[in-house]
Design a protein around this motif. Sequence first.
Motif, PDB file in Angstrom:
ATOM      1  N   THR A 205       1.023  -1.248  -0.216  1.00 35.89           N
ATOM      2  CA  THR A 205       0.222  -0.004  -0.196  1.00 35.89           C
ATOM      3  C   THR A 205       0.812   1.208   0.064  1.00 35.89           C
ATOM      4  O   THR A 205       2.243   1.136  -0.015  1.00 35.89           O
ATOM      5  CB  THR A 205      -0.909  -0.053   1.254  1.00 35.89           C
ATOM      6  N   ALA A 206       0.475   2.386  -0.008  1.00 34.33           N
ATOM      7  CA  ALA A 206       1.194   3.667  -0.032  1.00 34.33           C
ATOM      8  C   ALA A 206       1.914   3.711   1.337  1.00 34.33           C
ATOM      9  O   ALA A 206       3.240   4.327   1.187  1.00 34.33           O
ATOM     10  CB  ALA A 206       0.099   4.870  -0.412  1.00 34.33           C
ATOM     11  N   GLU A 207       1.392   3.305   2.279  1.00 36.76           N
ATOM     12  CA  GLU A 207       2.135   3.605   3.480  1.00 36.76           C
ATOM     13  C   GLU A 207       2.830   2.454   4.173  1.00 36.76           C
ATOM     14  O   GLU A 207       3.456   2.583   5.331  1.00 36.76           O
ATOM     15  CB  GLU A 207       1.257   3.974   4.502  1.00 36.76           C
ATOM     16  N   GLU A 208       2.509   1.067   3.678  1.00 32.33           N
ATOM     17  CA  GLU A 208       3.223   0.061   4.281  1.00 32.33           C
ATOM     18  C   GLU A 208       3.020  -1.109   3.440  1.00 32.33           C
ATOM     19  O   GLU A 208       2.509  -1.124   2.420  1.00 32.33           O
ATOM     20  CB  GLU A 208       2.252  -0.354   5.567  1.00 32.33           C
ATOM     21  N   VAL A 209       3.591  -2.335   3.971  1.00 36.30           N
ATOM     22  CA  VAL A 209       3.575  -3.534   3.054  1.00 36.30           C
ATOM     23  C   VAL A 209       3.208  -4.490   3.844  1.00 36.30           C
ATOM     24  O   VAL A 209       3.647  -4.692   5.212  1.00 36.30           O
ATOM     25  CB  VAL A 209       5.083  -3.789   2.608  1.00 36.30           C
ATOM     26  N   LEU A 210       1.996  -5.246   3.337  1.00 34.36           N
ATOM     27  CA  LEU A 210       1.418  -6.325   4.386  1.00 34.36           C
ATOM     28  C   LEU A 210       1.994  -7.619   3.830  1.00 34.36           C
ATOM     29  O   LEU A 210       2.001  -8.062   2.540  1.00 34.36           O
ATOM     30  CB  LEU A 210      -0.043  -6.329   4.170  1.00 34.36           C
ATOM     31  N   VAL A 211       2.570  -8.525   4.671  1.00 29.72           N
ATOM     32  CA  VAL A 211       3.071  -9.950   4.381  1.00 29.72           C
ATOM     33  C   VAL A 211       2.401 -11.059   5.143  1.00 29.72           C
ATOM     34  O   VAL A 211       2.272 -11.039   6.239  1.00 29.72           O
ATOM     35  CB  VAL A 211       4.718  -9.840   4.665  1.00 29.72           C
ATOM     36  N   TYR A 212       1.694 -11.887   4.325  1.00 30.47           N
ATOM     37  CA  TYR A 212       1.138 -12.904   4.987  1.00 30.47           C
ATOM     38  C   TYR A 212       2.128 -14.306   4.614  1.00 30.47           C
ATOM     39  O   TYR A 212       2.281 -14.472   3.599  1.00 30.47           O
ATOM     40  CB  TYR A 212      -0.403 -13.313   4.366  1.00 30.47           C
ATOM     41  N   ASP A 213       2.396 -14.646   5.925  1.00 28.45           N
ATOM     42  CA  ASP A 213       3.385 -15.822   5.979  1.00 28.45           C
ATOM     43  C   ASP A 213       2.236 -17.236   5.877  1.00 28.45           C
ATOM     44  O   ASP A 213       1.737 -17.406   6.934  1.00 28.45           O
ATOM     45  CB  ASP A 213       4.307 -15.928   7.112  1.00 28.45           C
ATOM     46  N   LEU A 214       2.520 -17.819   4.773  1.00 30.04           N
ATOM     47  CA  LEU A 214       1.664 -18.978   4.846  1.00 30.04           C
ATOM     48  C   LEU A 214       2.120 -20.006   5.515  1.00 30.04           C
ATOM     49  O   LEU A 214       1.182 -21.065   5.791  1.00 30.04           O
ATOM     50  CB  LEU A 214       1.460 -19.438   3.133  1.00 30.04           C
ATOM     51  N   ILE A 215       3.205 -20.230   5.975  1.00 32.56           N
ATOM     52  CA  ILE A 215       3.837 -21.305   6.561  1.00 32.56           C
ATOM     53  C   ILE A 215       3.352 -21.365   8.074  1.00 32.56           C
ATOM     54  O   ILE A 215       2.905 -22.178   8.739  1.00 32.56           O
ATOM     55  CB  ILE A 215       5.403 -21.465   6.538  1.00 32.56           C
TER      56      ILE A 215
ATOM     57  N   LEU B  89       4.529  -4.201   7.874  1.00 37.30           N
ATOM     58  CA  LEU B  89       5.797  -3.483   7.825  1.00 37.30           C
ATOM     59  C   LEU B  89       5.657  -1.663   7.428  1.00 37.30           C
ATOM     60  O   LEU B  89       4.941  -1.663   6.482  1.00 37.30           O
ATOM     61  CB  LEU B  89       6.785  -4.124   6.599  1.00 37.30           C
ATOM     62  N   ASN B  90       6.140  -1.107   8.317  1.00 38.27           N
ATOM     63  CA  ASN B  90       5.770   0.364   8.014  1.00 38.27           C
ATOM     64  C   ASN B  90       7.096   0.872   6.881  1.00 38.27           C
ATOM     65  O   ASN B  90       7.665  -0.148   6.570  1.00 38.27           O
ATOM     66  CB  ASN B  90       5.868   1.353   9.535  1.00 38.27           C
ATOM     67  N   LYS B  91       6.880   1.903   6.425  1.00 33.57           N
ATOM     68  CA  LYS B  91       7.903   2.178   5.395  1.00 33.57           C
ATOM     69  C   LYS B  91       9.143   2.090   5.626  1.00 33.57           C
ATOM     70  O   LYS B  91       9.947   1.707   4.659  1.00 33.57           O
ATOM     71  CB  LYS B  91       7.658   3.769   5.227  1.00 33.57           C
ATOM     72  N   THR B  92       9.913   2.123   6.822  1.00 36.58           N
ATOM     73  CA  THR B  92      11.110   2.081   6.948  1.00 36.58           C
ATOM     74  C   THR B  92      11.450   0.473   7.034  1.00 36.58           C
ATOM     75  O   THR B  92      12.451   0.083   6.364  1.00 36.58           O
ATOM     76  CB  THR B  92      11.594   2.542   8.333  1.00 36.58           C
ATOM     77  N   ALA B  93      10.783  -0.362   7.741  1.00 36.41           N
ATOM     78  CA  ALA B  93      10.851  -1.620   7.837  1.00 36.41           C
ATOM     79  C   ALA B  93      10.824  -2.439   6.363  1.00 36.41           C
ATOM     80  O   ALA B  93      11.636  -3.204   5.912  1.00 36.41           O
ATOM     81  CB  ALA B  93      10.021  -2.554   8.611  1.00 36.41           C
ATOM     82  N   ALA B  94       9.883  -1.844   5.386  1.00 34.50           N
ATOM     83  CA  ALA B  94       9.695  -2.360   4.304  1.00 34.50           C
ATOM     84  C   ALA B  94      10.883  -2.019   3.404  1.00 34.50           C
ATOM     85  O   ALA B  94      11.041  -2.643   2.400  1.00 34.50           O
ATOM     86  CB  ALA B  94       8.027  -1.809   3.523  1.00 34.50           C
ATOM     87  N   PHE B  95      11.145  -0.845   3.182  1.00 36.36           N
ATOM     88  CA  PHE B  95      12.547  -0.515   2.678  1.00 36.36           C
ATOM     89  C   PHE B  95      13.531  -1.305   2.861  1.00 36.36           C
ATOM     90  O   PHE B  95      14.192  -1.881   1.817  1.00 36.36           O
ATOM     91  CB  PHE B  95      13.014   1.106   2.830  1.00 36.36           C
TER      92      PHE B  95
END
Length: 120
Positions: A19-29, A36-42
């Motif tokens: 998304t514009a402000e963050e990255v969403l990560v779904y762990d299937l395992i 992840l906020n912008k800093t963590a996503a970068f």
Amino acid sequence: MKSSQIPVARKEGLVVQETAEEVLVYDLISNKAHCLNKTAAFVWKSCDGNNSISEITKLFENEVGSVVPEDLIWLAIDQLNDKSLLESEATITYGGNTRREVIKKIGLATVVALPIVASL
């Protein structure tokens, strides 16, 4: 800290939505969702197997237009480790400081948002 380490972001078994402000990560395992906020996503996106911690720090400085402490990148790597979002675990020591001490030091030294990986 070993700034020569070259972390690699995990790609297998993940569903990623940006998304514009963050990255969403779904762990299937693990069946866990991570935001992840912008800093963590970068930092996570920069862990391509080519960039060392020092290089990721320089890339992030270029992105935000200011000097940031390398500990900021290590803090993100530490959180990505904890959530199993890296291919292999990086060794993090914080130069003898605790994570809390590093967060306090970084928070006072930079206007950049601290990296945050929130999980559900």
